[in-house]
Design an enzyme around this catalytic site. Sequence first.
Site, PDB file in Angstrom:
ATOM      1  N   LEU A  33       0.814  -1.213   0.000  1.00 18.72           N
ATOM      2  CA  LEU A  33       0.000   0.000   0.000  1.00 18.72           C
ATOM      3  C   LEU A  33       0.850   1.266   0.000  1.00 18.72           C
ATOM      4  O   LEU A  33       1.905   1.323   0.618  1.00 18.72           O
ATOM      5  CB  LEU A  33      -0.929   0.006   1.217  1.00 18.72           C
ATOM      6  CG  LEU A  33      -1.881  -1.194   1.317  1.00 18.72           C
ATOM      7  CD1 LEU A  33      -2.759  -1.059   2.552  1.00 18.72           C
ATOM      8  CD2 LEU A  33      -2.731  -1.336   0.057  1.00 18.72           C
ATOM      9  N   HIS A  37      -3.445   4.262  -2.454  1.00 16.69           N
ATOM     10  CA  HIS A  37      -4.458   3.402  -1.822  1.00 16.69           C
ATOM     11  C   HIS A  37      -5.092   4.110  -0.624  1.00 16.69           C
ATOM     12  O   HIS A  37      -6.296   4.036  -0.412  1.00 16.69           O
ATOM     13  CB  HIS A  37      -3.812   2.112  -1.298  1.00 16.69           C
ATOM     14  CG  HIS A  37      -3.197   1.244  -2.343  1.00 16.69           C
ATOM     15  ND1 HIS A  37      -1.843   1.069  -2.458  1.00 16.69           N
ATOM     16  CD2 HIS A  37      -3.766   0.493  -3.317  1.00 16.69           C
ATOM     17  CE1 HIS A  37      -1.584   0.240  -3.447  1.00 16.69           C
ATOM     18  NE2 HIS A  37      -2.732  -0.129  -3.999  1.00 16.69           N
ATOM     19  N   GLN A  61      -4.555 -12.274 -12.998  1.00 11.53           N
ATOM     20  CA  GLN A  61      -4.388 -11.066 -13.810  1.00 11.53           C
ATOM     21  C   GLN A  61      -2.938 -10.850 -14.248  1.00 11.53           C
ATOM     22  O   GLN A  61      -2.612  -9.818 -14.820  1.00 11.53           O
ATOM     23  CB  GLN A  61      -4.950  -9.839 -13.089  1.00 11.53           C
ATOM     24  CG  GLN A  61      -4.210  -9.416 -11.833  1.00 11.53           C
ATOM     25  CD  GLN A  61      -4.956  -8.319 -11.089  1.00 11.53           C
ATOM     26  OE1 GLN A  61      -5.938  -8.563 -10.408  1.00 11.53           O
ATOM     27  NE2 GLN A  61      -4.483  -7.081 -11.216  1.00 11.53           N
ATOM     28  N   ASP A 150      -5.244   3.657 -12.899  1.00 15.67           N
ATOM     29  CA  ASP A 150      -5.543   2.485 -13.725  1.00 15.67           C
ATOM     30  C   ASP A 150      -6.848   2.758 -14.484  1.00 15.67           C
ATOM     31  O   ASP A 150      -7.878   2.125 -14.228  1.00 15.67           O
ATOM     32  CB  ASP A 150      -5.678   1.249 -12.842  1.00 15.67           C
ATOM     33  CG  ASP A 150      -4.380   0.960 -12.105  1.00 15.67           C
ATOM     34  OD1 ASP A 150      -3.374   0.699 -12.769  1.00 15.67           O
ATOM     35  OD2 ASP A 150      -4.376   1.049 -10.865  1.00 15.67           O
ATOM     36  N   GLN A 153      -8.748  -0.053 -16.060  1.00 12.93           N
ATOM     37  CA  GLN A 153      -9.343  -0.915 -15.029  1.00 12.93           C
ATOM     38  C   GLN A 153     -10.641  -0.301 -14.500  1.00 12.93           C
ATOM     39  O   GLN A 153     -11.624  -1.003 -14.264  1.00 12.93           O
ATOM     40  CB  GLN A 153      -8.334  -1.110 -13.894  1.00 12.93           C
ATOM     41  CG  GLN A 153      -8.887  -1.853 -12.705  1.00 12.93           C
ATOM     42  CD  GLN A 153      -7.801  -2.276 -11.729  1.00 12.93           C
ATOM     43  OE1 GLN A 153      -7.140  -3.267 -11.930  1.00 12.93           O
ATOM     44  NE2 GLN A 153      -7.617  -1.526 -10.658  1.00 12.93           N
ATOM     45  N   SER A 185       2.623   4.109  -7.401  1.00 11.42           N
ATOM     46  CA  SER A 185       2.331   2.749  -7.858  1.00 11.42           C
ATOM     47  C   SER A 185       3.169   1.796  -7.023  1.00 11.42           C
ATOM     48  O   SER A 185       4.320   2.119  -6.674  1.00 11.42           O
ATOM     49  CB  SER A 185       2.733   2.618  -9.335  1.00 11.42           C
ATOM     50  OG  SER A 185       2.845   1.255  -9.687  1.00 11.42           O
ATOM     51  N   SER A 186       2.602   0.626  -6.728  1.00 15.98           N
ATOM     52  CA  SER A 186       3.386  -0.357  -5.974  1.00 15.98           C
ATOM     53  C   SER A 186       4.631  -0.743  -6.764  1.00 15.98           C
ATOM     54  O   SER A 186       5.662  -1.084  -6.194  1.00 15.98           O
ATOM     55  CB  SER A 186       2.542  -1.602  -5.691  1.00 15.98           C
ATOM     56  OG  SER A 186       1.366  -1.226  -5.019  1.00 15.98           O
TER      57      SER A 186
HETATM   58  O1  PAF Z   1      -5.674  -2.421  -8.895  1.00 16.18           O
HETATM   59  C1  PAF Z   1      -5.446  -3.468  -8.247  1.00 16.18           C
HETATM   60  O2  PAF Z   1      -4.743  -3.458  -7.235  1.00 16.18           O
HETATM   61  C2  PAF Z   1      -6.019  -4.796  -8.733  1.00 16.18           C
HETATM   62  O3  PAF Z   1      -6.062  -4.842 -10.108  1.00 16.18           O
HETATM   63  C3  PAF Z   1      -7.385  -5.131  -8.119  1.00 16.18           C
HETATM   64  C4  PAF Z   1      -8.464  -4.127  -8.529  1.00 16.18           C
HETATM   65  C5  PAF Z   1      -7.274  -5.160  -6.597  1.00 16.18           C
HETATM   66  C6  PAF Z   1      -7.829  -6.523  -8.591  1.00 16.18           C
HETATM   67  O4  PAF Z   1      -6.904  -7.493  -8.244  1.00 16.18           O
END
Ligand code: PAF
Length: 281
Positions: A33, A37, A61, A150, A153, A185-186
């Site tokens: 995190l 986040h 994914q 994202d 997403q 970003s991580s």
């Molecule tokens: O953005 C992310 O961290 C991931 O793609 C998610 C939405 C938690 C799904 O694994």
Amino acid sequence: MLVFKNIKEMQAYSRNHRSAGRTIGFVPTMGALHEGHLSLVRQSFRDNDITLVSIFVNPTQFGPDEDFHAYPRNSEGDIQLLSELSVHAVLLPVNEEMYPEGFSLSVQVGETGNRLCGRSRPGHFDGVATVVAKLFNIICPDRAYVGQKDLQQTVVIKKLVREMNFDIDIIVCPVVREVNGLAMSSRNSYLSKEERRAATVLNRALKHGREMILIKEVSDTALIIKELEEIINSEDSARVDYVEIVDAEKLLPLDTIRSPVAICIAVYIGNTRLIDNIILQ
Ligand code: PAF
């Protein structure tokens, strides 16, 4: 703060709050995190009675040559951060419970998942949509919080909710940036000090794109893309995956600028693939 590893227990906890008439905000994450986040968690706190977070590095994914095994994991540090924010509960499921032996169903996103990042990450958005659908079924939140960094997403998750009739509002929160403009970003943890500096080229390119569109009123997207690629290529360690100018809702490529427009970029800095975008109204 409660930490649930067991899905049924998480489901029961969430159901109890719903039955008591409390609203639930949900932040799905893959952990490691950062401030991005945490901004989603804070927004959920403002909007809901209860805030729940999931931490699960979702194998479906990641492509076979991607960084699933190397992906940063720090669940102890994450739990510490979330408990400092007074998050009500965290779901930390194990792979065997999320994808039990014989698991074979998946959500097929179709065309929206094949554009932009989907071109270099085939199947990625099917994996995202599948795990997010599962998490939504476990938590049944009123609202779910996702970051604009994202962008594709967010479009996929909104489509999932609309087309599969989830009764959930998707709240998209702004990109959180470091002082030098680098989007949080991580995966930034993969970057060396020099690569971190080089990675600021993504934000510089986006700012140049914004200036061309809003100040110089350039409308020809091919011209804008060419200049942005030149800026990115001026960094030795940077390699363009894509620079695209699309409509911000369906992500379809545009020949000429029309509002709302998104400039989306994906760039390798050394071996690390980073994405960023801006939306212009
Ligand atoms: O953005 C992310 O961290 C991931 O793609 C998610 C939405 C938690 C799904 O694994």
